[in-house]
Each structure stands twice: as structure tokens, then as C-alpha cells.
Write a protein that holds these residues in place. Sequence first.
Motif, PDB file in Angstrom:
ATOM      1  N   SER A 647       0.825  -1.208   0.000  1.00 21.65           N
ATOM      2  CA  SER A 647       0.000   0.000   0.000  1.00 21.65           C
ATOM      3  C   SER A 647       0.859   1.256   0.000  1.00 21.65           C
ATOM      4  CB  SER A 647      -0.941  -0.002   1.202  1.00 21.65           C
ATOM      5  OG  SER A 647      -0.210   0.026   2.414  1.00 21.65           O
ATOM      6  N   VAL A 648       1.975   1.232   0.720  1.00 23.67           N
ATOM      7  CA  VAL A 648       2.876   2.384   0.743  1.00 23.67           C
ATOM      8  C   VAL A 648       3.483   2.593  -0.648  1.00 23.67           C
ATOM      9  CG1 VAL A 648       5.002   3.327   1.737  1.00 23.67           C
ATOM     10  CG2 VAL A 648       3.400   2.070   3.182  1.00 23.67           C
ATOM     11  N   SER A 651       0.901   4.165  -2.969  1.00 20.05           N
ATOM     12  CA  SER A 651       0.667   5.594  -2.722  1.00 20.05           C
ATOM     13  C   SER A 651       1.859   6.427  -3.162  1.00 20.05           C
ATOM     14  CB  SER A 651       0.395   5.829  -1.230  1.00 20.05           C
ATOM     15  OG  SER A 651      -0.782   5.174  -0.814  1.00 20.05           O
ATOM     16  N   ASP A 751       2.659   9.418   2.532  1.00 19.06           N
ATOM     17  CA  ASP A 751       3.309   8.144   2.239  1.00 19.06           C
ATOM     18  C   ASP A 751       4.534   8.359   1.357  1.00 19.06           C
ATOM     19  OD1 ASP A 751       1.422   6.860   3.707  1.00 19.06           O
ATOM     20  OD2 ASP A 751       0.382   5.911   2.034  1.00 19.06           O
ATOM     21  N   GLY A 807      -6.278   4.388  14.414  1.00 21.95           N
ATOM     22  CA  GLY A 807      -5.883   4.892  13.111  1.00 21.95           C
ATOM     23  C   GLY A 807      -4.393   5.157  13.028  1.00 21.95           C
ATOM     24  N   LEU A 808      -3.829   5.712  14.102  1.00 25.61           N
ATOM     25  CA  LEU A 808      -2.395   5.977  14.135  1.00 25.61           C
ATOM     26  C   LEU A 808      -1.601   4.674  14.104  1.00 25.61           C
ATOM     27  CD1 LEU A 808      -0.235   8.182  14.403  1.00 25.61           C
ATOM     28  CD2 LEU A 808      -0.458   8.006  16.895  1.00 25.61           C
ATOM     29  N   ARG A 809      -2.079   3.691  14.843  1.00 26.12           N
ATOM     30  CA  ARG A 809      -1.409   2.382  14.835  1.00 26.12           C
ATOM     31  C   ARG A 809      -1.492   1.760  13.430  1.00 26.12           C
ATOM     32  NH1 ARG A 809       0.970  -1.929  18.245  1.00 26.12           N
ATOM     33  NH2 ARG A 809       1.041  -3.638  16.775  1.00 26.12           N
ATOM     34  N   ALA A 810      -2.666   1.849  12.815  1.00 29.53           N
ATOM     35  CA  ALA A 810      -2.836   1.248  11.484  1.00 29.53           C
ATOM     36  C   ALA A 810      -1.947   1.931  10.455  1.00 29.53           C
ATOM     37  CB  ALA A 810      -4.303   1.328  11.069  1.00 29.53           C
ATOM     38  N   TYR A 811      -1.826   3.277  10.534  1.00 28.32           N
ATOM     39  CA  TYR A 811      -0.986   3.985   9.565  1.00 28.32           C
ATOM     40  C   TYR A 811       0.470   3.558   9.701  1.00 28.32           C
ATOM     41  CZ  TYR A 811       1.339   7.626   6.948  1.00 28.32           C
ATOM     42  OH  TYR A 811       2.132   8.281   6.039  1.00 28.32           O
ATOM     43  N   LYS A 812       0.968   3.493  10.922  1.00 25.87           N
ATOM     44  CA  LYS A 812       2.376   3.129  11.103  1.00 25.87           C
ATOM     45  C   LYS A 812       2.622   1.665  10.786  1.00 25.87           C
ATOM     46  CE  LYS A 812       3.203   6.863  14.377  1.00 25.87           C
ATOM     47  NZ  LYS A 812       3.688   7.307  15.686  1.00 25.87           N
ATOM     48  N   ASP A 813       1.599   0.843  10.964  1.00 22.53           N
ATOM     49  CA  ASP A 813       1.740  -0.572  10.628  1.00 22.53           C
ATOM     50  C   ASP A 813       1.964  -0.792   9.130  1.00 22.53           C
ATOM     51  OD1 ASP A 813       1.962  -2.469  12.577  1.00 22.53           O
ATOM     52  OD2 ASP A 813      -0.174  -2.517  13.046  1.00 22.53           O
ATOM     53  N   LYS A 814       1.562   0.178   8.314  1.00 18.67           N
ATOM     54  CA  LYS A 814       1.759   0.043   6.874  1.00 18.67           C
ATOM     55  C   LYS A 814       3.234  -0.093   6.513  1.00 18.67           C
ATOM     56  CE  LYS A 814      -0.249   3.645   5.136  1.00 18.67           C
ATOM     57  NZ  LYS A 814      -0.844   4.541   4.101  1.00 18.67           N
TER      58      LYS A 814
END
Length: 864
Positions: A647-648, A651, A751, A807-814
Motif C-alpha cells: 500500500s505504501v 501511494s 506516504d 488509526g495511528l497504529r494502522a498507519y504506522k503498521d503500513k
Amino acid sequence: MRISVRQKRIAATGAVLALMALAFVALDHLTNEMRYADVQGALHALTPVRLLLALGFTAASYLALTFYDHIALRVIGRPLPWRTAALASFTNYTLSHNLGFGLLTGGSARYRIYVAAGLDGPDVARVIALAGAMFWIGVASVGGCALVLGAAPIDLGWLTLSVGSMHAVGACLIAAIAGGAFAVARRTRPLSVFGATIPLPGVRALGAQFATSLADLLCASAALFVLIPGAQPDAFPLFMLAWALGIVVALVSHVPGGVGVFEATVLAVLPTSDRTGVFAALIAYRLIYYLLPLALGIVLLAWHEVTRNRRLALIFGGIRSVVADILPLLLGCGTFLAGAMLLLSGALPPVGWRIDALGDVLPLGLIEASHVAASMAGTALMLIAPGLYRRLDGASVLARVLLLAGALFSLGKGIDYEEATVCLAVAALLQVGRAKFNRRTALTAQPIGAGWIIAIAMAAMLAGWAGLFAYRHVPYSDALWWRFALGAQAPRYLRAMLGCAVLLLGFAAWRMLAPARALASPLPEAEEWQTIRAILSRADRTEAMLALTGDKRFLISSQKDALLMYQVEGATWVVMGDPIGTPEAWEELLWRIRDMSHRQQGRLLLYEASSAVLDIAIGLGLQIVKYGEEAVIDLPDFTLDTPDLRSVRKSERAAARAGASFRIVPAAAVPVVMDQLEAISDEWLASRDGREKGFSLGFFDRTYVQRFDVALVMFDGRPVAFANLWLTTGKEEASVDLMRHSDDAPRGTMDFLFANLLLWAREQGYQRFTLGMVPLSGIEDRRLAPAWARAAALVFRHGERFYGFRGLRAYKDKFAPRWRPRYLAGPQGVALLQSLRDVSRLIGRHPVAARVPPPVKPITERAA
């Protein structure tokens, strides 16, 4: 009217001191008909067989004590090797038996050992609760059995219990215990107490704990029973009742070691015509059951540290670093007891033939001076013992000098070679363990807590009463103070006690009248920044750059090789992250801030601490709570071409196709684009109806931002997003602080920014990149988890509308990072919530402009 914490502490200390005074008054009344010479004779009459039996029962009792914890660990589902539980139990009980539970709270040896073995704070609390409950159940059981088996009434003067009443009370007590045991055995769910869950033992575990408790108590009481002259087996039930009541009163009163309280209770309850023999047995019991195990523990630990003995390593294996950490604590207690011994010896008459022989060698003036000096050296040793507990190098040196002097004065006042041997042994152990006393804080700046005050007062009261007991046959007159003769022991006692009283009162007055210290260190002046910059240049973590926000105070180590950042909000002293610099200096800094906050009646909170400081935090007496997790990416093997970063990658490529480009602006060139950066920041804040925060993160301030390189995302020839870079000089770590973008930035801009920044940092040779922390992340909501963990997990799952935790955890998990835990270390109970409220205010307050002068040298590694 609300009662403050300080007022409660003063009231509690006063209550314990009053109980101590009452106990010595009662003891004086109960021993009114005794003479010192008769007690001496009764002690000498103790046969070797009785002493060996007492030693054997003592060893059996301490062996049984180790199984309290061993069984409790299995009940909570966290079994550990027996040797680990044995070390924790033995160390904890020897300290608590001699000094009481209140003196060493916060630096519990048991807590340190179990945490080092893998348990967390709630697990240790469960072990303590289960072990304590079984101890009290055992005391109640043996007391109930003694009441049922008693064949003679009990006369306490103010209360008389007939045989029938004793049997009825004992039967009710045993029935209540049996009913409680039956209810516990049938209950399958854990017990919930104030939101904390405690697993209950099954039938087998309950039986094992009960057997352990009975074995411990029977052996502990038998160690005293065999010392009593003429004691018959049929008198054991009544004796058990007297012993159990003495233990209960001693523990409830919180008098250190129950000194005076235990003895007075046993003498009052136990009907006997030979009270002198019982009193002599109590003195011998105090030496065998209380002091001897403590001395053995100190010697074993010191021997292990010096020789690294393989056999001892089997006992201490796996937690050697914790064993080394416990040694200063035990040496501090040993020094205190050595000082109390010198003080008590100065109150008692010397052996007759020794003083006569000494008079043929030394002049009378030297003997008189040695007597007073030995007592004052003992008092000084008790006063500096808290400094040894805090591992101060000055306290270690002074203690060794005083112990050597105490040994010399003991020989000079009456050839007391026994005391001299003890002083020399403790001095030798301090010399062996001198490397453990490595904190260079000023000794005079250390506060003395309520527990130490109570212990010192207890020793002084004991010495004073002992002298009155020994010389009660001497009529008092003013002329005693000025009588100097070889056989004038009572005048010598009076002068020694006067010197010690003057020393104690002078010390108390000095501490109370000393000028109050400043609330906190002021913000550094320009010349101090040279030292701060030098320490920051050696930092291996990027969070050190928070020192440059201008809203923090600093403590710098005595060697100027480390510092910590903190700020005071309300009553909370908040330390931001770990100390920075040489790890060996961290403990000194954290103890200094602990002492500063304690002196101002404040609360200490270590905010976002890493696992590297947990052992020190435990030693500080702080509660450890997991606060969240930090996302870290290892750069040497980083690549975008992995399935986890799909995903990164998508983007990043979409933003690149839209015309976005990546650029690093060196710090020297940041002023050129400062207006554009400020416009992006203002737009970003306005779109989120937000305001700048501070303390735990940076904020947009021109002076602050231009200190760092800045990463830009360019679109249509202008910046649309930026992040200021935190970079360590040794390239151990890279990170970002402010991350902001304009509203018209292309989709996927952030990203794009992070992906290119990670690749750039890898090319520059940095080892890791941290994406920052996610509060409340990684806290598991298990059925047996403590209440705070369940509440934190609930907020993390359902608090998205207030703060984007998930949401913050999910973003950094990317970015497929590894997650490192971060902790809070603060006060217990409600005080922790109050500290968190103060931290929230501190972070949310609108920050001031950065008040630091421009660095003379660059702090971070610049882009080529």
C-alpha cells in the motif's frame, strides 16, 4: 477540611512513635522486679543444647517461609524455580523482620527479584497478597488451637479470659477459618479486589499453603520455646497463644522489628514465676531468629559478589545483576544495625574484668572519651544509613571511617571485641562492595524518610530504656554527671546518652532550619548550553532533540556526561523519556530528581520511559505501567519491494506520477523556505481546528525549526509538505518531529514523504528510523489483566472519536515496523491518575517560543 498526604504521613509517624514509647513503658513495668545481673546470669545459663535447638527451628522456619511465595507463584500461573522464590522470600523476610515493612517500601528486594525473573507489578502484588493472607490465616489458626487447648485462664490485668471463654473464642475462630477455606476451595472464579483480580488456590494448593504456614509458625515459636528455662510440653498451647498475640501486635503497630512491643506482649500474656528467664530467652531469640539470618544473608551476598562462587551461583543463578543490586540495600541495613549495636552497648555496663584490665593500660580520660565517642559513632552510622540505601559514594566512605572508629572505641571503652569484630566485618563488606555505591550526589542533600526516622527513634528509645533498666538500682543525683571513676558506669551512660541526644537533636534542627531549595532547576543560561550540546551530540536516540524545544528544565550528571529533561506541573515532576548520555550516570540523575521531588512533596513520573530504565524505576519505588508502543524500522535491510509495504509503494508511486518530488533542505538553508513552511503549518493547524502542543513533541517556532534539516515534498515548484528531521550524530537513529502538509497536496503525499525519507536515511547509513509512539497500543485486555490495562484497551478500541489511537497504529503498521514498548513509571494508586492529568495539562499548554541560543556547532549529521 482536606488532609494532605504530608499531614497523613506526619500523623502516621507520630502514631508509631507513640506506640513505641507506650511499649517501652509497658516493658519497663513488666520488668520492674528484674535486675540486670540476673538477666545476664539467665543468658549465660542457656545451654548449648537449647541454643542448637533454637538454631535448628529457626532454619526450619526460614525454609518454610520460602514456600509461601513458591506456592503462590504457581497459584497465579507464573511458576518460577524454587531458588528464585527462596532468594526473594529470604531477603524480604530478613529485612521486614528486623526493620519493619514501612522502612524499605519502594525498594522492595522481593519486587526487584521477581520483576527481573519476568513477572510484572500486578503479578508481584498477587504473590504478596496470597503469601500475606496465608500467613495471617496461619496465625489465626494457631491462635485458635491454642485457645481451644488452653487449660488455665489468661489474666492481662485489664482483661481476664476464663477457660470457657477461651474455648468458645478458639472454636469460633477455627470454625470461621474452616468455613472460609471451604468457600475458597469451591470458588472457581478469581477474587476481585478494587478492580484487581487474584486467583484463588485450589484444594491441593490451599492445603500446601496451610501446611507451610503451620510449619513456619510452629518452628518460629518453638525456637523461642526451647530457650525458656523449665518450659514443659504441656505449657506449649498457652505459650503459642502468647507468641501469636505478640506477632500480631508487633505487625499491627508497625514498630520496626516489633522491638519492645513483641517482648512486652509475650511477658504480659505468659504466666510464669520466672519472668527473668523468659526475658533472657526473648533477648536470645531476638539475636538468633532476627539478627543472625540478616547477617548470614549479607555475608552470603557479599561472598557471592566477590568470589562468584559456583555453589552460590546455583542459588542466585539467572538474576545475578539483581543480587548485586540488593547488596547495597542489605549493607545499609547492616550498617544501621551496627550503629544501633554501638548505641545500645554504650547504655549497658561493660564486663567487669575487662574494664579493670583496661584501667591498667589506658588513662581514665581516654576510656571516658571512648565510651561517649562509640555511642556517637553509632548514632552517626544510623543517620547515614539512608545514604547507603541510596548508594551514595560519600555515605560509603563515611560509613567505613565510622565503623573503623567504632571498632577502635569499642576496644577503648571496655575491650568489647565482639562489637569491634562486627564493625570491622561490616566495614570489610562495605569495602568489598564499594563499587556498588557509585552515586555522587551530596550526602547532605538526601532526605530521610519516615521509615528511617522511626527506626532511628526506636534504636534510641531501646538504648535509653536499656540503660535505665541496667542502672535502676543507682539513685539519681546531679552529682552523677560529674563523677569520673573506673567503676562509675551509670555516669558514663548518662554522658553518652546526652551526647547522642545532642547529636540527634542538632541533626534534626539542622535539617528543619536549612534553607528551602528552589522548586526546580531554572532554564539553562547560555553558557550551560555548551555542556548540553556536547551531551546531545553523543546521543544515540533522536528523542534527545526534544531538549531544544525550550520548554524543559535539565539535570546534568556530576561528570557532565549525561542529562535528563523534566518539567514541573502542579505537584508532578515529569521526566521526558530516558536520560541522555552515559548509561552509567542514569541512576544518579533519576535518584536526584526523585529526591528533589520528594523534598518538595511532589510526585515523580517517568513519561514514555523505555525498558532500559525499568530496573532503576523499580528501585525508585515507582509503579510501572505500559503506556504504548514505539514503531521502529531497521534500515539496513529496508526496501519498498515487499508484500507488506504494497500500500505504501502504491501511494508513493501515485504521488510521484502526479508530479511530487522529494528534497532535503540543510539546516543552514531552512531560513530561505521558512515563510512557506510557516504557511503550510498554519493551514494544517487551521484545517484541524487545532493548536500547538509541547513538552513531549516539538511545535512550529522559527528558532526551533531552523535548527534541523527539513524534508520537503515539492509540487508544482513549491513545498506542499514538510517534516523536520531528528538525526543522531553517530547515525544510530533518524526520525521526524513536525509532519505537516497543505490542503492541496496530492493524494498519498505523506506516504511519499515517508517512503523517500526512509530510503534517504538508509543511503546515508542510519541504522534505524523511528516513526514515534502510539499511546495505549499493545496493552492486552485479558481476563486476569489489572483494571488499568482493561480500561486502556477499552479506550484504544473505542476512543477513536477523541484521539485516533487505532488509526495511528494502522498507519504506522503500513511500514511493517517492529514495536518497542514504552512505559509510565509513577506513584501508586490515585496519585498516578493525578500525575497523568498534570502531564495532559503540560502537553496541552500553548508552548512558549524556543528559548535556546543558536548552537555554536551543528548537533545533527547534515545531508551531504
